[in-house]
Design a protein around this motif. Structure first.
Motif, mmCIF file in Angstrom:
data_model
loop_
_atom_site.group_PDB
_atom_site.id
_atom_site.type_symbol
_atom_site.label_atom_id
_atom_site.label_comp_id
_atom_site.label_asym_id
_atom_site.label_seq_id
_atom_site.Cartn_x
_atom_site.Cartn_y
_atom_site.Cartn_z
ATOM 1 N N SER A 376 36.924 48.696 -60.252
ATOM 2 C CA SER A 376 35.594 48.085 -60.149
ATOM 3 C C SER A 376 34.956 48.504 -58.823
ATOM 4 N N GLU A 441 29.518 49.161 -67.589
ATOM 5 C CA GLU A 441 30.162 47.870 -67.828
ATOM 6 C C GLU A 441 29.988 47.061 -66.545
ATOM 7 N N SER A 443 29.882 43.269 -64.384
ATOM 8 C CA SER A 443 30.371 41.890 -64.297
ATOM 9 C C SER A 443 29.781 41.241 -63.053
ATOM 10 N N THR A 445 27.094 39.535 -62.835
ATOM 11 C CA THR A 445 25.653 39.711 -62.732
ATOM 12 C C THR A 445 24.928 38.374 -62.775
ATOM 13 N N GLY A 480 26.685 36.876 -65.867
ATOM 14 C CA GLY A 480 28.029 37.152 -66.357
ATOM 15 C C GLY A 480 28.253 38.625 -66.573
ATOM 16 N N SER A 481 29.092 38.958 -67.547
ATOM 17 C CA SER A 481 29.418 40.349 -67.853
ATOM 18 C C SER A 481 28.503 40.880 -68.941
ATOM 19 N N ARG A 482 28.291 42.187 -68.922
ATOM 20 C CA ARG A 482 27.440 42.803 -69.938
ATOM 21 C C ARG A 482 27.708 44.303 -70.010
ATOM 22 N N ASP A 525 32.267 48.141 -63.568
ATOM 23 C CA ASP A 525 33.676 48.126 -63.959
ATOM 24 C C ASP A 525 34.056 49.387 -64.721
#
Length: 535
Positions: A376, A441, A443, A445, A480-482, A525
């Motif tokens: 990451s 990717e 995370s 956020t 969150g993650s996206r 990531d």
């Protein structure tokens, strides 16, 4: 409202040209019936200035150039650019009249000494364009079956929109114009700050902005009432009326710059691909209105030469060969001109470059191979780096004249503020052609955020030349993650043998407004990658 001062450098060039040519004799009235092919005309009868009154009483300033030969002639209507006036095209009007065209250039409403308020290619501007055609047919030796429209920037957009609203327009040349004004303002949900600022400055200093325009720009800058601003822009986008343009069937030539910071090329490429009429696309290095600039002074210019051939073919009754040539012409940044049968033919393959783990000793990751996992890279949301897209209208304009791309010394990019990935150095040239795409990717956020990606050509000394770039923004209800996908702007560039293709990602660029919360981070990531179209 009279203009107070000039805001754009193109103005000085136009005025110098106008001073020389405005002394030409006024054309005498002619009684003609025959249709004259453009090849028969060898001279212009001069230039005259006229006032044309619109249906609502607004007076539009215009100038008219006609051929010296008898007969009915094809017509070119040329609206002036944003911030300029009908003097802009005087050199080309004389040239085109000498080639056999009746040319009417005019200052759109709200600009300079034309009356009314700036309508920004709205319904009043469309009515004005049709009125100019009516006036031309009634007052010049114009052939009603052979009418074209052309312009630069604002004039280009007016011309292309006009082809949707007036079936009499049979051919159009669009130079540095727009197809989708929503995309030009909000590409990938990111507001284009500097280009909108230039447009606002020109309107405030050289024109009479309507309340609708002022409100739209104020809302855009304040990031409010976005649906209303987008509805305003959509109404003024040729892409909205694509079906009408295809149904009317004008022959459409589009010429733009790879580095156009006002109307970036992706929205133009998309529009071109969906046209079903006779069409041509030309893309060259340079920013907004730069590739065609020298032609305004009457100098030899590739874009204007293409314009002559296009109108001669589709209005002038002369076979120039342009209808049988490959319709996509591109001038790469650092390679000779190329021709393709379609936009999709530019790329013969797509190479996926996985983003690898960041090395501890130089803060750089490997760009290449399959996307890897287990790593990451966190970036601050409010810290800029030396990686940037330059200054609107200036940086890429200088690049067009000098041949030098915007560049940075890559070691100076702060690795605590940016992610940097560099490929291995192949022994052969990599011919990048088309629209690179980024998959990230992410995370950690926030609900809203912006990243900016830059693709560079890196030499062995650390000098990195910009190939293309783009910002992208996400707007959600929660963080969150996206998985996040976006496109860089279309480009054509040869990465020399022994050079490294390099990707830099940060979160701030002065060209754009960002939607980042201060003092936060966003984390890239493993599983992220870059897709590069190659020929």
């Amino acid at each position: 409202m009279a203009p107070r001062r000039a805001a754009l450098p193109v103005l000085a060039l136009s005025l110098i040209t106008a001073t020389v040519l405005a002394t030409a004799p006024t054309p005498a009235a002619a009684s003609v019936t025959a249709t004259t092919p453009v090849a028969a005309a060898q001279a212009s009868a001069g230039l005259r200035f006229v006032d044309i009154t619109a249906h609502d009483g607004v007076v539009l300033k215009a100038n008219v150039a006609v051929p010296a030969t008898a007969g009915r002639h094809p017509v070119l209507i040329m609206p002036a650019s944003w911030g300029l006036n009908d003097l802009e095209y005087v050199a080309q009007a004389q040239e085109l009249a000498g080639r056999g065209y009746v040319v009417v250039s005019y200052t759109p409403r709200g600009w300079w000494f034309s009356g009314g308020e700036i309508d920004t290619a709205g319904p009043k501007d469309m009515a004005d364009l049709s009125l100019i055609i009516d006036w031309t047919l009634a007052n010049t030796p114009a052939d009603p079956a052979r009418i074209g429209a052309a312009g630069i920037s604002y004039g280009a957009g007016l011309s292309l929109l006009g082809a949707a609203f007036d079936r009499r327009i049979k051919a159009v040349v669009v130079m540095s114009g727009w197809a989708d004004l929503v995309a030009a303002l909000y590409a990938d949900e990111t507001r284009h700050r500097q280009s909108a600022g230039f447009l606002e400055l020109a309107a405030d200093t050289l024109g009479n902005p309507s309340a609708e325009l002022s409100d739209a720009l104020a809302d855009f800058n304040a990031n409010r009432d976005k649906p209303q601003v987008q509805a305003w822009a959509k109404k003024r986008s040729p892409a909205t009326y694509l079906d009408a343009i295809n149904a009317n069937g004008p022959a459409v030539m589009i010429a733009n710059g790879w580095g156009d910071t006002f109307f970036p090329p992706n929205q133009i490429v998309d529009f071109y691909n969906r046209l079903t009429v006779a069409k041509r696309l030309e893309l060259r290095p340079g920013d907004h209105a730069i590739a065609e600039l020298t032609g305004l002074a009457g100098l030899d210019n590739d874009v204007w030469n293409s314009l002559y051939r296009w109108f001669d073919q589709y209005l002038g009754g002369v076979s120039t060969g342009v209808s049988t040539e490959p319709p996509v012409e591109v001038k790469p940044y650092n390679a000779p001109e190329e021709h393709y049968a379609s936009w999709s033919a530019l790329a013969t393959s797509n190479r996926r470059y996985g983003l690898g783990a960041i090395r501890w000793y130089d803060g750089t990751g490997l760009l290449g191979g399959d996307p890897s996992t287990g790593w990451s890279k966190s970036l601050p949301t409010d810290k800029d780096t030396f990686a940037n897209g330059g200054i609107a209208l200036i940086t890429n304009s200088l690049a067009a004249f000098t041949g030098w791309q915007p560049w940075i010394w890559l070691p100076a990019v702060d690795r605590s503020r940016a992610g940097v990935w560099a490929s291995e150095r192949p022994s052969s040239v990599q011919r990048v052609r088309g629209i690179p795409k980024v998959h990230l990717e992410l995370s950690g956020t926030e609900a809203q955020g912006t990243v900016v990606a830059y693709l560079y050509d890196l030499d062995s000394l650390g000098n990195a030349s910009l190939i293309t770039h783009a910002p992208a923004t996400w707007l959600d209800e929660k963080g969150g993650s996206r998985s996040f996908d976006f496109s860089l702007q279309a480009t054509a560039y040869d990465v020399p043998a022994g050079h490294s293709l390099t990707l830099v990602i940060d979160t701030v660029d002065g060209l754009y407004y960002d939607e980042n919360a201060p003092h936060k981070t966003v984390t890239i990531d493993g599983g992220s990658y870059l897709d590069v179209p190659l020929h």
